[in-house]
Design an enzyme around this catalytic site. Structure first.
Site, mmCIF file in Angstrom:
data_model
loop_
_atom_site.group_PDB
_atom_site.id
_atom_site.type_symbol
_atom_site.label_atom_id
_atom_site.label_comp_id
_atom_site.label_asym_id
_atom_site.label_seq_id
_atom_site.Cartn_x
_atom_site.Cartn_y
_atom_site.Cartn_z
ATOM 1 N N SER A 1 0.853 -1.196 0.000
ATOM 2 C CA SER A 1 0.000 0.000 0.000
ATOM 3 C C SER A 1 0.878 1.231 0.000
ATOM 4 O O SER A 1 1.679 1.435 0.926
ATOM 5 C CB SER A 1 -0.885 0.007 1.250
ATOM 6 O OG SER A 1 -1.374 1.315 1.467
ATOM 7 N N HIS B 1 -1.485 -1.320 -4.111
ATOM 8 C CA HIS B 1 -2.725 -0.906 -3.438
ATOM 9 C C HIS B 1 -2.709 0.612 -3.224
ATOM 10 O O HIS B 1 -1.745 1.161 -2.687
ATOM 11 C CB HIS B 1 -2.799 -1.654 -2.106
ATOM 12 C CG HIS B 1 -4.055 -1.473 -1.336
ATOM 13 N ND1 HIS B 1 -5.205 -2.206 -1.570
ATOM 14 C CD2 HIS B 1 -4.345 -0.660 -0.294
ATOM 15 C CE1 HIS B 1 -6.136 -1.852 -0.703
ATOM 16 N NE2 HIS B 1 -5.655 -0.902 0.082
ATOM 17 N N ASP C 1 -4.824 3.800 -1.606
ATOM 18 C CA ASP C 1 -5.861 4.125 -0.621
ATOM 19 C C ASP C 1 -6.408 5.536 -0.831
ATOM 20 O O ASP C 1 -5.678 6.525 -0.681
ATOM 21 C CB ASP C 1 -5.271 4.023 0.791
ATOM 22 C CG ASP C 1 -5.062 2.583 1.205
ATOM 23 O OD1 ASP C 1 -6.037 1.809 1.177
ATOM 24 O OD2 ASP C 1 -3.913 2.218 1.544
ATOM 25 N N MET D 1 -8.990 8.376 0.458
ATOM 26 C CA MET D 1 -9.771 8.790 1.638
ATOM 27 C C MET D 1 -10.251 10.222 1.429
ATOM 28 O O MET D 1 -9.503 11.059 0.926
ATOM 29 C CB MET D 1 -8.920 8.712 2.902
ATOM 30 C CG MET D 1 -8.285 7.342 3.132
ATOM 31 S SD MET D 1 -7.433 7.277 4.721
ATOM 32 C CE MET D 1 -6.455 5.773 4.523
ATOM 33 N N HIS E 1 -8.588 1.232 -3.471
ATOM 34 C CA HIS E 1 -9.426 1.025 -2.282
ATOM 35 C C HIS E 1 -10.015 2.378 -1.896
ATOM 36 O O HIS E 1 -9.325 3.236 -1.364
ATOM 37 C CB HIS E 1 -8.565 0.443 -1.150
ATOM 38 C CG HIS E 1 -9.283 0.286 0.149
ATOM 39 N ND1 HIS E 1 -8.613 0.117 1.345
ATOM 40 C CD2 HIS E 1 -10.612 0.256 0.459
ATOM 41 C CE1 HIS E 1 -9.494 -0.008 2.340
ATOM 42 N NE2 HIS E 1 -10.715 0.084 1.821
ATOM 43 N N MET F 1 -12.089 4.695 0.313
ATOM 44 C CA MET F 1 -12.725 4.904 1.624
ATOM 45 C C MET F 1 -13.392 6.269 1.558
ATOM 46 O O MET F 1 -12.942 7.250 2.166
ATOM 47 C CB MET F 1 -11.653 4.827 2.731
ATOM 48 C CG MET F 1 -11.173 3.395 2.974
ATOM 49 S SD MET F 1 -9.542 3.326 3.728
ATOM 50 C CE MET F 1 -8.535 3.424 2.253
ATOM 51 N N MET G 1 -11.566 -5.629 6.181
ATOM 52 C CA MET G 1 -10.639 -4.761 6.925
ATOM 53 C C MET G 1 -10.198 -5.470 8.206
ATOM 54 O O MET G 1 -11.028 -5.968 8.968
ATOM 55 C CB MET G 1 -11.298 -3.438 7.287
ATOM 56 C CG MET G 1 -11.541 -2.479 6.121
ATOM 57 S SD MET G 1 -10.097 -1.982 5.144
ATOM 58 C CE MET G 1 -8.993 -1.286 6.368
ATOM 59 N N GLY H 1 -0.350 1.637 9.886
ATOM 60 C CA GLY H 1 0.420 1.424 11.107
ATOM 61 C C GLY H 1 -0.372 1.004 12.330
ATOM 62 O O GLY H 1 0.148 1.039 13.440
ATOM 63 N N ASP I 1 -6.684 -6.206 4.826
ATOM 64 C CA ASP I 1 -6.025 -4.907 4.796
ATOM 65 C C ASP I 1 -5.939 -4.338 6.209
ATOM 66 O O ASP I 1 -6.964 -4.065 6.832
ATOM 67 C CB ASP I 1 -6.843 -3.978 3.881
ATOM 68 C CG ASP I 1 -6.186 -2.635 3.649
ATOM 69 O OD1 ASP I 1 -5.091 -2.391 4.174
ATOM 70 O OD2 ASP I 1 -6.793 -1.821 2.916
HETATM 71 C C1 DX5 Z 1 -5.992 1.714 6.037
HETATM 72 C C2 DX5 Z 1 -5.676 1.412 4.598
HETATM 73 C C3 DX5 Z 1 -4.572 0.447 4.430
HETATM 74 C C4 DX5 Z 1 -3.248 0.868 5.015
HETATM 75 C C5 DX5 Z 1 -2.720 -0.333 5.705
HETATM 76 O O1 DX5 Z 1 -7.217 2.310 6.162
HETATM 77 O O2 DX5 Z 1 -6.795 0.902 3.909
HETATM 78 O O3 DX5 Z 1 -4.415 0.013 3.088
HETATM 79 O O4 DX5 Z 1 -2.303 1.315 4.079
HETATM 80 O O5 DX5 Z 1 -1.608 0.028 6.413
HETATM 81 P P1 DX5 Z 1 -0.815 -0.987 7.347
HETATM 82 O O6 DX5 Z 1 -0.347 -2.117 6.505
HETATM 83 O O7 DX5 Z 1 0.295 -0.126 7.850
HETATM 84 O O8 DX5 Z 1 -1.755 -1.418 8.433
HETATM 85 ZN ZN ZN Z 2 -6.408 -0.057 1.891
#
Ligand code: DX5
Ligand code: ZN
Length: 228
Positions: free
Chosen positions: A17, A42, A44, A46, A78, A80, A149, A157, A183
């Site tokens: 990601s 990946h 993300d 948001m 992805h 969100m 999720m 993190g 994820d």
């Molecule tokens: C969180 C994201 C993830 C994120 C995961 O809402 O959808 O894709 O990058 O990060 P790690 O692998 O650090 O948990």
């Molecule tokens: Zn994600």
């Protein structure tokens, strides 16, 4: 677009990601993990509404799309965001190979999945930790993947939610031959258990890009997950 993703996701894979990448050298970071074997990248998205942070949009997905595709990879978007149905066309145009949105973000999951496929992308539906697996039970056959999720969405993190392997086991009979993607909090310690539960696409952000050597970290997580 969807064929490329389907072929790649037919085998277990770790999907780095870019949320945890250094955006000042994003292209180089993507090249580094792809040289180590990564093929699904990946991305993300948001919006500051569905989740508090604002991250990136189609402009950034499009900026790495050629680089990823030329190396034989796929862009796994992805979203969100609220009202995801309004944005899918822009991401398809930007070069997305798969587009996943949240079941909690729209009353129009059936229509949105169909629209994503019509745009030539694989269609995915994501569920938050607090959403029961049954939320996707009416969507079998319409979704190419279900993203479970394993942390609450919004930040990289975070710690892996311990009950996630059980949840994936309960999800498995509801998705038929669809892909189960996980994820959040995936690393060498958590990948094996969630793989055994039935997941085959493992998103890893901070465990890859937060490591001193992202290539070596990618390979270690892939080995732990039994992925290529
Ligand atoms: C969180 C994201 C993830 C994120 C995961 O809402 O959808 O894709 O990058 O990060 P790690 O692998 O650090 O948990
Ligand atoms: Zn994600």
């Amino acid at each position: 677009m969807s064929d490329r993703f389907r072929e790649l996701a037919a085998a277990p894979r770790v999907a780095p990601s870019i949320l945890s990448a250094d955006f000042a050298k994003l292209g180089a970071q993507v090249e580094e993990v792809m040289a180590a074997g990564a093929r699904v990248i990946h991305v993300d998205i948001m919006d500051g509404h569905f989740v508090p942070p604002i991250t990136i949009g189609p402009l950034v997905a499009g900026a790495i799309a050629d680089l990823v595709h030329d190396a034989g990879g796929a862009i796994d978007v992805h979203m969100m965001i609220e009202a995801p149905e309004r944005q899918i066309e822009e991401f398809a145009k930007a070069g997305a190979d798969s587009i996943t949105f949240h079941a909690e973000a729209t009353p129009h999951a059936n229509r949105t999945l169909a629209a994503i496929r019509e745009l030539g992308c694989c269609a995915g539906i994501a569920i938050n930790p607090g959403t029961p697996v049954e939320a996707v039970s009416e969507l079998r056959g319409l979704a190419d993947l279900v993203l479970c999720m394993t942390v609450n969405p919004g930040w990289g993190g975070q710690s892996f939610i311990a009950g996630s392997p059980d949840k994936v086991e309960r999800l498995k009979p509801l998705v038929g031959d669809g892909i189960i993607e996980v994820d959040g909090g995936i690393d060498t310690a958590t990948a094996g258990g969630i793989a055994a539960a039935g997941a085959s696409l493992f998103v890893a952000g901070s465990a890859v890009f937060g490591a001193d050597d992202p290539a070596a970290a990618y390979q270690a997580i892939a080995t732990a997950a039994g992925a290529s």
